[in-house]
Design an enzyme around this catalytic site. Structure first.
Site, PDB file in Angstrom:
ATOM      1  N   ARG B   8       0.842  -1.209   0.000  1.00  0.00           N
ATOM      2  CA  ARG B   8       0.000   0.000   0.000  1.00  0.00           C
ATOM      3  C   ARG B   8       0.874   1.255   0.000  1.00  0.00           C
ATOM      4  NH1 ARG B   8      -1.828   1.441   6.155  1.00  0.00           N
ATOM      5  NH2 ARG B   8      -0.250   0.193   7.196  1.00  0.00           N
ATOM      6  N   SER B  34      -4.577   5.614   5.466  1.00  0.00           N
ATOM      7  CA  SER B  34      -4.387   4.159   5.473  1.00  0.00           C
ATOM      8  C   SER B  34      -4.116   3.602   4.077  1.00  0.00           C
ATOM      9  CB  SER B  34      -5.628   3.470   6.047  1.00  0.00           C
ATOM     10  OG  SER B  34      -5.860   3.910   7.364  1.00  0.00           O
ATOM     11  N   GLU B  55     -18.601   4.356  -0.098  1.00  0.00           N
ATOM     12  CA  GLU B  55     -17.841   3.656  -1.146  1.00  0.00           C
ATOM     13  C   GLU B  55     -18.652   3.453  -2.423  1.00  0.00           C
ATOM     14  OE1 GLU B  55     -18.223   2.599   1.981  1.00  0.00           O
ATOM     15  OE2 GLU B  55     -16.246   2.996   2.830  1.00  0.00           O
ATOM     16  N   PHE B  80     -14.360  -3.205   1.159  1.00  0.00           N
ATOM     17  CA  PHE B  80     -15.413  -2.254   0.762  1.00  0.00           C
ATOM     18  C   PHE B  80     -15.392  -2.018  -0.749  1.00  0.00           C
ATOM     19  CE2 PHE B  80     -13.888  -0.656   5.040  1.00  0.00           C
ATOM     20  CZ  PHE B  80     -14.792  -1.430   5.744  1.00  0.00           C
ATOM     21  N   HIS B 106      -5.334  -3.149   2.126  1.00  0.00           N
ATOM     22  CA  HIS B 106      -5.762  -3.956   3.276  1.00  0.00           C
ATOM     23  C   HIS B 106      -6.454  -5.246   2.843  1.00  0.00           C
ATOM     24  CE1 HIS B 106      -4.810  -0.107   4.978  1.00  0.00           C
ATOM     25  NE2 HIS B 106      -4.929  -0.570   6.198  1.00  0.00           N
ATOM     26  N   ASP B 114      -7.606  -5.985  13.051  1.00  0.00           N
ATOM     27  CA  ASP B 114      -8.969  -5.504  12.765  1.00  0.00           C
ATOM     28  C   ASP B 114      -9.966  -6.655  12.606  1.00  0.00           C
ATOM     29  OD1 ASP B 114      -8.601  -2.837  13.028  1.00  0.00           O
ATOM     30  OD2 ASP B 114      -8.563  -2.378  10.880  1.00  0.00           O
ATOM     31  N   ARG B 164      -1.567  -4.442   3.778  1.00  0.00           N
ATOM     32  CA  ARG B 164      -1.228  -3.529   4.869  1.00  0.00           C
ATOM     33  C   ARG B 164       0.156  -3.826   5.452  1.00  0.00           C
ATOM     34  NH1 ARG B 164      -1.716  -4.151  10.506  1.00  0.00           N
ATOM     35  NH2 ARG B 164      -1.797  -2.178  11.611  1.00  0.00           N
TER      36      ARG B 164
END
Lengths: 280, 311
Positions: B8, B34, B55, B80, B106, B114, B164
Site C-alpha cells: 500500500r 491508510s 464507497e 469495501f 488492506h 482488525d 497492509r
C-alpha cells in the site's frame, strides 16, 4: 416563452411519445409509464436548453444528460432519435438481439447516451463525477439528471446528494419525475420518500417545485437554477405517469408493461388527434 | 535492496511519482492515511477528492469523472471496494468499460488485528467474475509501482490489490515487468509453485525447503491474475507435471481457480491449492494468522509434495 415556441415543443413531445409507444410495443416489454411522464422535460432539455450536437455526441464541452432512472430508456432513445442522433425507425428495434438499443441506456452502443444506467441511483452518482470534472477543468458545461421518485428510496441517492452539495456542484441540474407511482403501487404506500423537497433542501440543494408538463415553469426553473451559485439544483417536477395517453395516465400498471399493438394504435390515434388540435 | 515495505505504501509512492499527468484524479473514502493516497493529496490537492465514508458513491463518481477523460484511482479497503461497492463497480465502471483504477488496500488476513470484517479474502474471486476488468496483485514495492504504471498505460477498469503488512522486496527496482505476463523467479523441473501477493516470498522459501529434499521446484509470480498468463502456466504444467498454487485469498475463485481453469482445459495435471479454506479470518497478529490459516512456506512445500505424489 412565445406561444409559437411552446406549440413547437408540444408537437415534438407528442412525436417523442409516439416513439415511446412504438418502441415498447415492438419490444413487447419496457417502461412506458415513467417515460411518458418525463417526456416534456426531455423535450425542453434536448430541443431548447442543452448545448449538444448530434454530429458530435462526444464533444468534451457538451452538456450532459444522465437518465438515472435508466428503465426510462424509451423516452431517452425517442428524444435522441427525434433530435437526430440516430434514425427514428431504429426505435422499433428496441431490446432486440441484433439492435444497439439495449433495454437500459448503454453509452457504448447508443449515440448521445452519456452514461450507462439501469441500476437505480448510480446515474446520479456518476453525474456528480461529471460535474466534478467540469469544475476541475474549468469548463462551463452543465450536467442534467432525470430521477424517478421511487428511485429516491435508494441510499446511494443521498450519498450522491451529500457529495454534490459538499462540492458546491451548481453545474448540476436534477429533475425528480414526481409521478407518485412505482412498480408495486403508490410511493407513499411502498416506501414513503416524502417530503422530497424538504429532504433535498436539508441536504443543501437549491430546490424548486414545478408542474412537469408546463414548459413555462420548466424554463423558469432552469433559468433560476442557472442564476444561483454554490448549490446543486433539484427541480421537483410533479407529473402524471403515462401522460398523454388517456388509458395509461395515473396507472401504476403501466410502469413496466408494454402496450399491445391494439393499445399502441389506440394511443397513437389519441396523440395524432392531439397533434391535429395543435395544428388547428 | 530496500527493507520491508507494505505494498500500500508503494502504491501511494507510485501515485505521487506518476501524478504529474494532469488526467490523473485520486479519490478516497476517508481512508487516505491508510490507503496512502495522502502523499498524492499533499502534492496535488486539486486532483485528490475525498468522498467521505461512501464507497458506493466513490465508485460511481469515479465512473462519471472517467467519462470526462480522467484516469481515476478510486481507493478504499479491499473489503469495501470489491464487496460493498461490487454492483457499482460492475454496472457503472466495468459494463461501460471506463478508465477507473480501483486501488484496494488492506487485502487478505494479514490486515491482522482488525479482524474478519476488514479482511478481504474473496475480493479477487468477485472482481475476476466481471467482464472488462484487469486485476494485478503485486508482491512487493517494485511490482506495485509496475501495477500503477500498467493501470495508467492501459485503458479500462483495473483492480489493484495491495496489503497492509510490510513485506520483503522480491524484485530489484529496475526489473522489467510486463502486464499480463508472469515472472519465473526460480527455474525447476519437479513441481511448479505459482503464487502472488504476499505468498510469493513464502513460495521462494518453500522452494528452498524442497531443495533440501532434492526436489527442484519452479517458482512463478503471477502478478496479473486477469488477463492471466496462460502460456507460462501451460509451460509449467508440461515441463514440471504438477502444480501448487499459493494465495492470501479463499481457494474458491482466486489464483488457484484461475490456474486450474487454464490447466484443466489445456493440459490437465494435478493442482494443489494453498489458500484460505472457506473460512472467515479473525483478529490477531498477522504472522500468527498466516500460520493458523496455513499460509506458510512449510505448507506450500507439503502441498507440493502431495501434488507430486498424485502423478
Amino acid at each position: 416563452m412565445e406561444q409559437k415556441e411552446i406549440l413547437s415543443l408540444k408537437k415534438t413531445a407528442t412525436n417523442i411519445r409516439k416513439g415511446i409507444l412504438r418502441a415498447t410495443c415492438s419490444a413487447g416489454s419496457g417502461h412506458p409509464g415513467g417515460s411518458l411522464s418525463i417526456t416534456d422535460i426531455m423535450t425542453y432539455l434536448y430541443f431548447k436548453e442543452m448545448n449538444i450536437d448530434p454530429k458530435e455526441p462526444k464533444n468534451p464541452d457538451r452538456d450532459r444528460f444522465v437518465m438515472s432512472k435508466g428503465h426510462c430508456a424509451p423516452v431517452l432513445y425517442s428524444t435522441l432519435a427525434e433530435r437526430g442522433f440516430f434514425p427514428v425507425e431504429d426505435l422499433e428495434t428496441l431490446r432486440k438481439t441484433d439492435s444497439y438499443l439495449e433495454g437500459h441506456p448503454h453509452m457504448r452502443t447508443v449515440p448521445g447516451v452519456d452514461m450507462s444506467t439501469g441500476s437505480l441511483a448510480q446515474g446520479m452518482s456518476a453525474a456528480v463525477g461529471m460535474a466534478l470534472a467540469g469544475k476541475i477543468d474549468n469548463k462551463d458545461y452543465r450536467v442534467f439528471v432525470g430521477l424517478g421518485d421511487g428511485e429516491l428510496e435508494e441510499g446511494l441517492i443521498w450519498e450522491a446528494s451529500m457529495a454534490a452539495a459538499h462540492y458546491k456542484l451548481d453545474n448540476m441540474i436534477c429533475f425528480v419525475d414526481y409521478n407518485g407511482l412505482q412498480i408495486d403501487g403508490k410511493i407513499t404506500d411502498v416506501m414513503n420518500p416524502e417530503p422530497i423537497a424538504d429532504k433535498f433542501e436539508a441536504f443543501g440543494w437549491y430546490v424548486q417545485s414545478i408542474d412537469a408538463h408546463d414548459y413555462e415553469q420548466i424554463e423558469k426553473a432552469i433559468e433560476n437554477a442557472k442564476n444561483q451559485k454554490g448549490k446543486p439544483n433539484m427541480i421537483v417536477a410533479h407529473s402524471i405517469k403515462g401522460k398523454g395517453v388517456s388509458f395509461m395516465e395515473g396507472q401504476a400498471g403501466w410502469h413496466g408493461v408494454a402496450p399491445k399493438p391494439e393499445e399502441r394504435d389506440r394511443a397513437i390515434a389519441e396523440l395524432d388527434e392531439y397533434l391535429a388540435s395543435l395544428d388547428a | 535492496m530496500a527493507g520491508n515495505i507494505a505494498t500500500r505504501a508503494a502504491y501511494g509512492d507510485a501515485l505521487v511519482e506518476f501524478g504529474s499527468d494532469e488526467r490523473i484524479i485520486v479519490m478516497d473514502a476517508d481512508l487516505s492515511k491508510s490507503t496512502k493516497t495522502d502523499g498524492f493529496q499533499k502534492k496535488y490537492p486539486d486532483r485528490h477528492i475525498n468522498m467521505g465514508i461512501a464507497e458506493a458513491n466513490l465508485m460511481c463518481t469515479a465512473a462519471g469523472l472517467a467519462t470526462c477523460g480522467k484516469i481515476v484511482f478510486a481507493s478504499s479497503f479491499a473489503v469495501f471496494a470489491a464487496g460493498r461497492a461490487f454492483e457499482q463497480v460492475r454496472n457503472s465502471i466495468c459494463y461501460p468499460n471506463l478508465n477507473v483504477k480501483i486501488g484496494a488496500t488492506h487485502a487478505g488476513i494479514s490486515v491482522g488485528e482488525d479482524g474478519a470484517s476488514h479482511q478481504a479474502i474473496e475480493d479477487i474471486a468477485i472482481m475476476r467474475s466481471i467482464p472488462n476488468i484487469s486485476i494485478i496483485s503485486p508482491c512487493d514495492a517494485a511490482s506495485s509501482r509496475f501495477a500503477v504504471k500498467a493501470a495508467i498505460e492501459n485503458d479500462g477498469p483495473f483492480y489493484l490489490r495491495f496489503g497492509r503488512l510490510a513485506v520483503p522486496q522480491i524484485y530489484d527496482e529496475n526489473t522489467k515487468f510486463e502486464f499480463g505476463k508472469g515472472m519465473v523467479l526460480k527455474d525447476g523441473t519437479d513441481v511448479s509453485i505459482i503464487a502472488n501477493g504476499l505468498m510469493v516470498q513464502y513460495a521462494l522459501e518453500a522452494a528452498k525447503i524442497l531443495a533440501e529434499q532434492d526436489i527442484n521446484a519452479r517458482v512463478i509470480d503471477i502478478h496479473t491474475i486477469k488477463p492471466i498468463d496462460r502460456d507460462i502456466i501451460i509451460k509449467a504444467a508440461k515441463e514440471t507435471g504438477c502444480i501448487v498454487t499459493a494465495e492470501e485469498h479463499t481457494i474458491m475463485g482466486g489464483l488457484g481457480s484461475a490456474v486450474a481453469e487454464v490447466v484443466t482445459s489445456e493440459y490437465p495435471v494435478p493442482v494443489k491449492m494453498v489458500g484460505i479454506e472457506d473460512k472467515f479470518g479473525k483478529s490477531g497478529n498477522p504472522y500468527e494468522l498466516l500460520e493458523i490459516y496455513g499460509l506458510t512456506a512449510e505448507n506450500i512445500a507439503a502441498k507440493a509434495i502431495e501434488s507430486m505424489q498424485m502423478l
